[in-house]
Motif scaffolding. Structure first.
Motif, PDB file in Angstrom:
ATOM      1  N   SER A  21       0.853  -1.187   0.000  1.00 29.68           N
ATOM      2  CA  SER A  21       0.000   0.000   0.000  1.00 29.68           C
ATOM      3  C   SER A  21       0.882   1.228   0.000  1.00 29.68           C
ATOM      4  O   SER A  21       1.978   1.213   0.561  1.00 29.68           O
ATOM      5  N   LYS A  22       0.386   2.262  -0.665  1.00 29.69           N
ATOM      6  CA  LYS A  22       1.104   3.535  -0.628  1.00 29.69           C
ATOM      7  C   LYS A  22       0.102   4.621  -0.283  1.00 29.69           C
ATOM      8  O   LYS A  22      -0.911   4.788  -0.964  1.00 29.69           O
ATOM      9  N   ILE A  23       0.377   5.305   0.780  1.00 28.28           N
ATOM     10  CA  ILE A  23      -0.521   6.372   1.212  1.00 28.28           C
ATOM     11  C   ILE A  23       0.256   7.685   1.211  1.00 28.28           C
ATOM     12  O   ILE A  23       1.308   7.788   1.846  1.00 28.28           O
ATOM     13  N   TYR A  24      -0.255   8.648   0.435  1.00 23.95           N
ATOM     14  CA  TYR A  24       0.355   9.988   0.446  1.00 23.95           C
ATOM     15  C   TYR A  24      -0.403  10.845   1.440  1.00 23.95           C
ATOM     16  O   TYR A  24      -1.632  10.833   1.461  1.00 23.95           O
ATOM     17  N   GLY A  25       0.304  11.579   2.237  1.00 20.02           N
ATOM     18  CA  GLY A  25      -0.333  12.467   3.198  1.00 20.02           C
ATOM     19  C   GLY A  25      -0.894  11.692   4.376  1.00 20.02           C
ATOM     20  O   GLY A  25      -0.830  10.461   4.423  1.00 20.02           O
ATOM     21  N   THR A  26      -1.440  12.431   5.338  1.00 19.43           N
ATOM     22  CA  THR A  26      -1.965  11.779   6.544  1.00 19.43           C
ATOM     23  C   THR A  26      -3.342  12.332   6.877  1.00 19.43           C
ATOM     24  O   THR A  26      -3.766  13.358   6.337  1.00 19.43           O
ATOM     25  N   GLY A  27      -4.033  11.645   7.777  1.00 19.63           N
ATOM     26  CA  GLY A  27      -5.327  12.103   8.294  1.00 19.63           C
ATOM     27  C   GLY A  27      -6.366  12.273   7.198  1.00 19.63           C
ATOM     28  O   GLY A  27      -6.518  11.409   6.326  1.00 19.63           O
ATOM     29  N   GLN A  28      -7.056  13.413   7.247  1.00 20.65           N
ATOM     30  CA  GLN A  28      -8.132  13.710   6.293  1.00 20.65           C
ATOM     31  C   GLN A  28      -7.611  13.737   4.861  1.00 20.65           C
ATOM     32  O   GLN A  28      -8.285  13.293   3.940  1.00 20.65           O
ATOM     33  N   ALA A  29      -6.392  14.265   4.703  1.00 18.52           N
ATOM     34  CA  ALA A  29      -5.843  14.461   3.362  1.00 18.52           C
ATOM     35  C   ALA A  29      -5.175  13.199   2.814  1.00 18.52           C
ATOM     36  O   ALA A  29      -4.647  13.210   1.712  1.00 18.52           O
ATOM     37  N   ALA A  30      -5.196  12.103   3.593  1.00 18.47           N
ATOM     38  CA  ALA A  30      -4.499  10.891   3.162  1.00 18.47           C
ATOM     39  C   ALA A  30      -5.025  10.409   1.811  1.00 18.47           C
ATOM     40  O   ALA A  30      -6.224  10.375   1.565  1.00 18.47           O
ATOM     41  N   MET A  31      -4.099  10.051   0.947  1.00 17.78           N
ATOM     42  CA  MET A  31      -4.454   9.632  -0.413  1.00 17.78           C
ATOM     43  C   MET A  31      -3.925   8.219  -0.624  1.00 17.78           C
ATOM     44  O   MET A  31      -2.718   7.994  -0.614  1.00 17.78           O
ATOM     45  N   HIS A  32      -4.822   7.287  -0.756  1.00 20.14           N
ATOM     46  CA  HIS A  32      -4.412   5.889  -0.932  1.00 20.14           C
ATOM     47  C   HIS A  32      -4.117   5.626  -2.396  1.00 20.14           C
ATOM     48  O   HIS A  32      -5.019   5.355  -3.170  1.00 20.14           O
ATOM     49  N   VAL A  37      -1.455  -4.230  -3.020  1.00 22.92           N
ATOM     50  CA  VAL A  37      -1.137  -4.834  -4.315  1.00 22.92           C
ATOM     51  C   VAL A  37      -0.259  -6.072  -4.111  1.00 22.92           C
ATOM     52  O   VAL A  37       0.758  -6.015  -3.413  1.00 22.92           O
ATOM     53  N   ASP A  38      -0.665  -7.192  -4.705  1.00 22.87           N
ATOM     54  CA  ASP A  38       0.168  -8.408  -4.746  1.00 22.87           C
ATOM     55  C   ASP A  38       0.573  -8.625  -6.187  1.00 22.87           C
ATOM     56  O   ASP A  38      -0.282  -8.720  -7.057  1.00 22.87           O
TER      57      ASP A  38
END
Ligand code: ADP
Ligand code: MG
Lengths: 238, 403
Positions: A21-32, A37-38
């Motif tokens: 998984s890659k998440i940009y940003g944190t909290g409300q602004a987090a962008m998955h 992914v396998d």
């Protein structure tokens, strides 16, 4: 079709993503950008990554290319856990094992084709004479002998992308990563580039992972991975 | 790897030749200024040292007042010497080669329609001995002329040139005020002093003649003294001071109202001047290098921004942080170094021209050249460090996406 399989041994796993998984940003602004992914790529494969814009293809390629690390999950390259490596260790891994081709070519301006191709060899510490021989051979392999002294400005888009491919393969990498390599080319040049890549895959057994959203181009690959909303939606073989 | 980085830096600089040139202008000017001044200063010092050697390092001057750097009032009010003072010096101090009392005034020297403003000095035959000055023609005053205050004179080379051109002046007459003086000799040319005054622009007359017919008093403005070869001038100086205090009746503990200057003093004055000049130059150099350094930092930051994609590409290809760092550091050092080299060339050229104009020797100082190179390279490192680190810390993905 798969040289690893043709040799009759177990196909060797080169790239293995598990629950990445890659998440940009944190909290409300987090962008998955990627959601669990396998993906496994074995040596000698030619994989096309497809999907709509914003579906996470480039993010996935950046992780495979060791330019970025997963937020969650594991990415093993050649059985090395990339997430555990430092920035510089990843740079060395890229230098030794990876070749990149970009949509925008990313050649150095006002620098001859030969010198552009020599660039990765400089970082590998290859001595000067051997460097230009190897670079010239790589340019010949992409059908550009005689164009060594031309600068990117003097070359067509298709030729520039071929120089970029020569730069990517001159170090004989384990895998070639191409993010929309034909995105800036017309269909004629695109086909040329694809034929070149297919050639390297089939003759040299070069592993290729390529992002594209053109089905015509994806058709050259042995496997097509379809992304949607940061996850793999479907995998098609053949 | 270093070689490639160096070539790469040269290419990057050449790609923006004009911008690079303007950027290093500060360094070029700073280095050139320092090199010019230090080289000319070295030449001037060499010339002065040589001149002092010519003057004879065994010469001393005794003057009323409290020294060149003392308060002017004291000097103005100090009583002048008399001929008797000079005679006393000659009589009572051992190891003197010659003593010459002197008094001067600026006057017009006239021959027919030609005239020239010059310095007229009343003195004795001792003057040419003390100053170690040869005559190119004729002779110096004889005792009879000195005693009776005859209207005879010895002229300097510049005066001769101005009034007589190529002619032989000995036996001719010139006028000072309304008095005719017969020329009995011509002094050999000495040229300019280190401070640029013409030593040959003078007319010598017997001291008594000067006092009676020109000055109208019996004052002696200064006394030249030369010690015999091998005699320490500082000892002679102390003896003179002692004698003069007695003669001028200065109470114990009171300040001297005269001073004795030897050549050593001129040398140390010169050294002090040079030191001040050097400090000043150092400050100028520091400021210009600072300005130049900021220029380099600015241009390197621009360069990093412009080449963000290139940096991303290099990182993807396998450049480590330190590779990128090195690339930009080498570039700024090369930039600053080129500026330094241009400055050195420019400075040396300017110094060569200046030395010729000022009539001082061109003294090449390898030390300052090395220092200039080292300093400009250091400027490159110091001011290139921040932009280089900026580049090295870029995120490869962001950098690749940069337009
Ligand atoms: N550095 C980032 N910061 C925030 N969001 C990002 C960043 N990079 C990518 N994304 C987001 O992640 C998603 C996937 O992007 P990307 O992998 O580039 O998609 P694709 O290449 O398939 O078009 C997009 O919605 C994009 O806006
Ligand atoms: Mg993309």
């Amino acid at each position: 079709m798969n040289p690893g399989a043709a040799r009759g041994s177990e196909p060797e796993t080169l790239i293995q993503l598990t629950g990445v998984s890659k998440i940009y940003g944190t909290g409300q602004a987090a962008m998955h950008a990627l959601r669990g992914v396998d993906l496994t790529v074995t040596k000698g494969e030619f994989v096309a990554v497809m999907g709509p814009s914003g579906s996470g293809k480039s993010t996935c390629m950046n992780i495979i290319g060791c330019l970025d690390t997963p937020t969650r999950g594991s990415y093993r390259f050649n059985d090395i856990e990339v997430g555990a490596l430092s920035r510089d260790q990843r740079a060395i891994l890229r230098r030794r094992c990876l070749g990149f081709v970009f949509q925008g070519f990313n050649l150095l301006n006002r620098t001859s084709a030969l010198e552009n191709v020599e660039l990765p060899l400089i970082y590998r510490g290859v001595p000067m004479g051997q460097r230009s021989r190897q670079a010239a051979a790589a340019l010949a392999a992409v059908g550009l002998s005689g164009w060594e002294n031309h600068t990117p400005g003097e070359l067509s888009g298709g030729q520039q992308q071929r120089v970029a491919i020569a730069r990517a393969i001159v170090t004989t990498p384990d895998v070639l990563l191409a993010d929309e390599p034909t995105g800036n080319l017309d269909s004629e040049r695109s086909l040329e580039v694809m034929r070149l890549l297919t050639d390297f895959n089939q003759r040299e057994g070069l592993t290729i992972v390529m992002v594209t959203h053109e089905p015509d181009m994806a058709a050259f690959a042995s496997r097509q991975i379809h992304f949607k909303d940061g996850a793999i939606e479907a995998i098609r073989t053949g | 790897m270093w070689w490639e980085t160096f070539m790469l830096a040269l290419r990057a600089i050449r790609r923006n030749a004009l911008r690079s040139g303007l950027t290093v202008l500060g360094i070029v000017i700073g280095v050139a200024a320092v090199i010019t001044m230090v080289t000319l200063g070295g030449g001037a010092t060499a010339k002065v040292t040589k001149d002092i050697g010519k003057l004879g390092s065994n010469m001393l001057q005794v003057r009323p007042g409290q020294g060149f750097h003392g308060p002017g009032g004291a000097r103005a009010s100090a009583e002048p010497f008399e001929v008797a003072d000079a005679e006393a010096l000659a009589r009572e101090i051992a190891d003197l080669e010659a003593v010459a009392p002197a008094a001067s005034r600026s006057m017009q020297v006239i021959r027919g329609n030609e005239n020239r403003s010059t310095t007229v000095t009343g003195t004795t035959d001792g003057f040419v001995l003390v100053r170690d000055w040869d005559l190119s023609a004729g002779r110096i005053f004889n005792p009879g002329e000195l005693r009776s205050g005859r209207a005879v004179c010895v002229i300097g080379a510049t005066v001769r040139e101005a009034l007589f051109g190529g002619l032989d002046p000995v036996g001719e007459t010139v006028r000072l005020d309304r008095i005719s003086f017969k020329i009995i000799g011509v002094l050999a040319a000495k040229g300019l002093t280190s401070f640029g005054t013409d030593q040959d622009d003078l007319v010598l007359v017997p001291l008594r003649t000067f006092q009676r017919r020109i000055a109208g008093n019996t004052d002696v403005q200064r006394i030249y003294v030369s010690a015999r070869d091998g005699v320490a001038t500082d000892r002679v100086k102390i003896e003179i001071e002692h004698l003069m205090r007695q003669r001028r009746r200065i109470a114990p503990g009171a300040e001297d109202d005269f001073f004795v200057r030897d050549m050593q003093e001129i040398v140390s004055t010169l050294t002090a001047t040079t030191r001040v000049l050097t400090t000043l130059l150092g400050a100028v150099a520091a400021v210009s290098l600072l300005v130049g350094g900021i220029g380099i930092m600015n241009i390197m930051l621009v360069s990093v921004t412009e080449r963000t994609r290139e940096i991303g590409t290099r990182m993807a290809i396998g450049a480590m942080e330190r590779d990128v760092m090195r690339q930009f550091l080498v570039e700024s050092v090369v930039l600053a170094g080129l500026g330094g080299i241009c400055g050195i060339i420019l400075g040396l050229a300017a110094a060569a021209v200046g030395a010729r104009l000022m009539g001082v020797p061109f003294v090449f100082n390898p030390g300052i050249v090395c220092l200039a190179v080292a300093f400009s390279a250091a400027v490159g490192i110091v001011f290139g460090y921040f932009p280089a680190r900026q580049a090295a810390r870029l995120d490869p993905i962001e950098a690749l996406r940069h337009e």
